[in-house]
Design an enzyme around this catalytic site. Structure first.
Site, short mmCIF file in Angstrom:
data_model
loop_
_atom_site.label_atom_id
_atom_site.label_comp_id
_atom_site.label_asym_id
_atom_site.label_seq_id
_atom_site.Cartn_x
_atom_site.Cartn_y
_atom_site.Cartn_z
N LYS A 1 0.26 11.28 38.87
CA LYS A 1 -0.58 11.08 40.05
C LYS A 1 -1.64 10.01 39.83
CE LYS A 1 0.08 15.48 42.43
NZ LYS A 1 -0.55 16.71 42.95
N ARG B 1 4.17 21.52 37.49
CA ARG B 1 5.14 20.87 38.37
C ARG B 1 5.21 19.41 37.95
NH1 ARG B 1 4.98 17.87 43.12
NH2 ARG B 1 6.71 18.22 44.59
#
Length: 283
Positions: A225, A259
């Site tokens: 991210k 995740r």
């Protein structure tokens, strides 16, 4: 916690951490958009993730990257249902549906999905449709499946950042429980990258254990991210090492799930971290 036909040991004393592998059947996801958006490529990726150690496959049909374009419910269902049906038919692994739309979730659960992974923590209908009855929560309860409730909000107008995050998650939990979702079927996600700036993302990752005070297992989703890209000044395809650091910190702070995109590397990091932490107990 039972997800699909598998029992997940969430005793934090053992430092176990399970991997949710990401399968985006989208053309525009920030990291892997367009790579797995047909059945054959999705099948190959699922096989690879299972071989590398994934414990759950998370199927998403709409990108949730910043600035993403919302697609119709019909299009999202068309993307995810065939993939879920294929995975459930050909592989023995739990499947989660990554969606905040009630109709998509119900279609996915009918197709065999085992867990609801909602990036709005059951609050999208409350914020954007002014619904007092939260259908996605009721559908989740009706099918008796677990859910992962992620922290998210329409704005970044925090008064007391950590306190507000906790209170937002309490609201998500309250919605789930009132709809009939069992307490033992709730997972929390801090929502790294959603309604937060870089500093707030770093703070929340560092204070992940604060979420454990709510009494639910935690899933950490930081894979590749912008928090990592901005911290290291790296493009999206060079953020594996940064992701591994967050995975290791997540385990040390009590996360039960991560995740991620890069299964093999994260699996090794998890096993090494557990080896060190569990050895400490024998001294």
């Amino acid at each position: 916690m039972k997800i699909g036909n598998r029992e997940f040991d969430l005793d934090r004393a053992s430092h176990k951490c399970y991997i949710m592998g990401i399968l985006n059947v989208t053309p525009d996801s920030f990291y892997d958009g367009g790579k797995w958006d047909d059945l054959d490529s999705a099948r190959r990726h699922v096989e690879s993730m299972i071989e590398e150690g994934a414990d759950i496959i998370d199927v998403g049909g709409e990108s949730t990257r910043p600035g993403h374009e919302q697609i119709s419910t019909e299009e999202e269902i068309k993307r995810v249902v065939p993939v879920i049906e294929m995975i459930k038919k050909e592989y023995d692994i739990p499947v989660s549906i990554d969606s905040y739309k009630a109709e998509v979730v119900e279609a996915a659960l009918k197709a065999g999905a085992d867990l609801v992974n909602d990036v709005w923590g059951f609050r999208y209908e409350k914020f954007y449709k002014d619904n007092s009855v939260i259908r996605i929560a009721e559908i989740t309860a009706k099918y008796g499946v677990p859910c992962c409730l992620m922290h998210n909000r329409p704005d970044t107008d925090y008064t007391n950042y950590m306190e507000d995050v906790i209170n937002d998650l309490k609201d998500s939990i309250d919605i789930a429980l009132k709809a009939g979702v069992s307490k033992d079927k709730i997972i929390l996600d801090p929502g790294i990258g959603f309604a937060k700036n870089l500093e707030q993302n770093l703070i929340l990752t560092n204070r992940l254990e604060d979420l454990l005070t709510l009494g639910y297992p935690v899933l950490l989703a930081t894979s590749n991210k912008s928090m990592i890209g901005l911290s290291l000044d790296l493009p999206k395809d060079e953020r594996v090492e940064g992701t591994l650091v967050t995975t290791v910190m997540g385990i040390m702070k009590g996360a039960s799930f991560v995740r991620v995109h890069n299964i093999k590397e994260n699996k090794r990091a998890i096993e090494m971290t557990r080896a060190i932490l569990n050895e400490q107990k024998s001294i």
